[in-house]
Design a protein around this motif. Sequence first.
Motif, PDB file in Angstrom:
ATOM      1  N   LYS A 396       0.985  -0.774   0.036  1.00 14.04           N
ATOM      2  CA  LYS A 396       0.042  -0.561  -0.579  1.00 14.04           C
ATOM      3  C   LYS A 396       1.270   1.251  -0.014  1.00 14.04           C
ATOM      4  O   LYS A 396       1.278   1.738   1.094  1.00 14.04           O
ATOM      5  N   ASP A 399      -3.422   6.223   0.818  1.00 18.92           N
ATOM      6  CA  ASP A 399      -4.305   5.625   1.227  1.00 18.92           C
ATOM      7  C   ASP A 399      -5.014   7.081   1.003  1.00 18.92           C
ATOM      8  O   ASP A 399      -5.032   8.239   1.052  1.00 18.92           O
ATOM      9  N   LEU A 400      -6.169   7.034   0.133  1.00 20.86           N
ATOM     10  CA  LEU A 400      -7.248   7.738  -0.201  1.00 20.86           C
ATOM     11  C   LEU A 400      -7.969   7.677   1.090  1.00 20.86           C
ATOM     12  O   LEU A 400      -8.980   7.638   1.459  1.00 20.86           O
ATOM     13  N   LYS A 401      -7.928   9.241   1.752  1.00 24.78           N
ATOM     14  CA  LYS A 401      -8.311   9.717   3.064  1.00 24.78           C
ATOM     15  C   LYS A 401      -9.868   9.889   2.602  1.00 24.78           C
ATOM     16  O   LYS A 401     -10.760   9.646   3.669  1.00 24.78           O
ATOM     17  N   TYR A 402      -9.952  10.997   1.886  1.00 21.52           N
ATOM     18  CA  TYR A 402     -10.793  12.099   1.505  1.00 21.52           C
ATOM     19  C   TYR A 402     -10.652  12.444   0.691  1.00 21.52           C
ATOM     20  O   TYR A 402      -9.858  12.670   0.050  1.00 21.52           O
ATOM     21  N   TRP A 403     -12.155  12.506  -0.011  1.00 22.32           N
ATOM     22  CA  TRP A 403     -12.269  13.435  -1.975  1.00 22.32           C
ATOM     23  C   TRP A 403     -13.901  13.646  -1.610  1.00 22.32           C
ATOM     24  O   TRP A 403     -14.621  13.479  -0.919  1.00 22.32           O
ATOM     25  N   LYS A 417      -7.365  14.628  -0.510  1.00 20.58           N
ATOM     26  CA  LYS A 417      -6.602  13.943   0.557  1.00 20.58           C
ATOM     27  C   LYS A 417      -6.131  12.815   0.964  1.00 20.58           C
ATOM     28  O   LYS A 417      -6.744  11.998   0.798  1.00 20.58           O
ATOM     29  N   VAL A 418      -4.739  12.616   0.316  1.00 19.80           N
ATOM     30  CA  VAL A 418      -4.680  11.037   0.495  1.00 19.80           C
ATOM     31  C   VAL A 418      -2.631  11.258   1.639  1.00 19.80           C
ATOM     32  O   VAL A 418      -2.560  12.550   1.488  1.00 19.80           O
ATOM     33  N   ASN A 419      -2.701  10.176   2.308  1.00 22.26           N
ATOM     34  CA  ASN A 419      -2.195   9.828   3.546  1.00 22.26           C
ATOM     35  C   ASN A 419      -1.736  11.535   4.343  1.00 22.26           C
ATOM     36  O   ASN A 419      -3.591  11.390   4.694  1.00 22.26           O
ATOM     37  N   SER A 420      -1.482  12.290   4.654  1.00 22.85           N
ATOM     38  CA  SER A 420      -1.544  13.318   5.377  1.00 22.85           C
ATOM     39  C   SER A 420      -1.227  14.864   4.473  1.00 22.85           C
ATOM     40  O   SER A 420      -1.306  15.656   4.813  1.00 22.85           O
ATOM     41  N   CYS A 441      -1.446  15.144  -5.046  1.00 20.52           N
ATOM     42  CA  CYS A 441      -0.608  14.276  -3.890  1.00 20.52           C
ATOM     43  C   CYS A 441       0.359  13.331  -3.824  1.00 20.52           C
ATOM     44  O   CYS A 441       0.773  13.292  -3.232  1.00 20.52           O
ATOM     45  N   THR A 503      -7.710   6.529  -8.809  1.00 19.06           N
ATOM     46  CA  THR A 503      -7.402   5.419  -7.879  1.00 19.06           C
ATOM     47  C   THR A 503      -6.496   3.919  -8.384  1.00 19.06           C
ATOM     48  O   THR A 503      -5.146   3.473  -7.697  1.00 19.06           O
TER      49      THR A 503
END
Length: 523
Positions: A396, A399-403, A417-420, A441, A503
């Motif tokens: 991995k 990590d796609l945290k938010y979109w 938002k990917v990772n931080s 990102c 992704t």
Amino acid sequence: MVKKSIEILDTTLRDGAQAASISFTLREKIRIALLLDDLGVDYIEAGWPGSNPKDYEFFREIKNYSLKNSKIAAFASTRKKDVRPEKDQNLLSILESDVNSAVLFGKSWTLHVKEVLKTTLEDNLMIIADSIEFLKDHGLEVIFDAEHFYQGFKEDPDYALKVVNVAGEAGAKVVALADTNGGTLPHEVMEITKYVAERTRVKLGVHMHNDSGTAVANSLVGVVSGATHVQGTINGIGERTGNADLIQIIPNLAIKMGYKVLKENESLKKLRTVSSVVYELAGLHPNPFQPYVGENAFAHKAGVHADAVMKNTKAYEHIDPTLIGNQRKVIISELSGTSNLINYLEKIGIKIEKKEEKLKRALSIIKELEARGYSFDLAPESALLIVLKELGLYEKFFDLKYWKVINEDKLALAVIKVNSRVEVAEGAGPINAADLALRRCLVKDFPELEKVKLTDYRVILPGEVKNTESVVRVTIEFNDGDRTWRTEGVSTSVIEASVMALTDGFDYYLQLNKKLKPLFLKD
């Protein structure tokens, strides 16, 4: 034993251009002619110079090119019934086109002679002879197309045969028997062509239309029955339902029937390219199921088929696809077996035993996702990500945290938002905005993604799946300059499905580029 030669006349630029919705520009006609010459067809029937300015201009323009293999032929009708050849504009237009070969069509069906030409049967024979002799006297070789020959033969065989012999006696190099309305079936073509071949010394050709779906079969049967000249078009384009497809006829004659066709067998490898270019210039989507050259012509989807082909290609393939410029394709889908997966894994350097339980587990997940609306035969790389995860070969990277995508008042904005890392991008549309934000990102950690381009984007509505809401399937094609891959996403939202496909596309590229090495897994 010397192979018997079969002449090929391509009429894509004339009869093919008469298809509904097709109109080649002058530049496109030149490009196709050069492709056909490189392919090695004997004649290129390039148009009817007396019918329109573009065809007339083509014959002037093609003189600027040196053709190596093909003769350019101009097309026209025989003279009008009350006009002498030297006064007939159709015949004069052929002379003005400055070609060495001409294709003339004339009537061989008594119905056409009496009800269309409104003349006598004897006068029609004189029209045919006069027209051919006129062009011959001016130094041209003439191919005569006996229009509606098979229909005419059924009604009056003696007169139809007389037309063939008169054309031959007048000096026609070839008399092509035409199934102009496409209504004749193979067994009739065999009987009639054989009958004519036994009763004339004229070199015979065949010109078939596809109204009954048998134009290719009729052409091949015509050769078996005595014809040594075949006319057709690339991809079978033409009037109504089209003409005989040379893309199918040529390899059948050369590979299956042992005839000498084109300049050499190496020419066969160019068939897929020629087919593809003509589709493109005609504004048509290639037929994926077209014999020999279609994208699915050598595609294997069922697990039983894939397993057998991997053991011996002859099990489900009638020829080696590379002979005509195509390639084998094993598809991943709900009908797949583990052999389908093994085929894809081997392409990326992973060898694994067929009985591996993790492989079977991955296949179960793939089949379940297909039941939810996925179609991995369109996007096999999304399926491969599943396989890599199940085999423990997946790492991995992000990590796609938010979109979130905003698309209103001509504004397309994406927040990812990917990772931080959080990035915002404005795009030409919601998908473009999401792509730009996701890239921003990722490229700081993975600069190689700069090379990755989106080359195709498709949305399909597979409908209601398993009694749930209707879903959409988005497939995206990527290319890095060296290779192409496709991934997809399925959701009730087209934007969410697009983000999933994006992704997966970037993820797959990173898996191959960063960590995957040739691996050998055994039980």
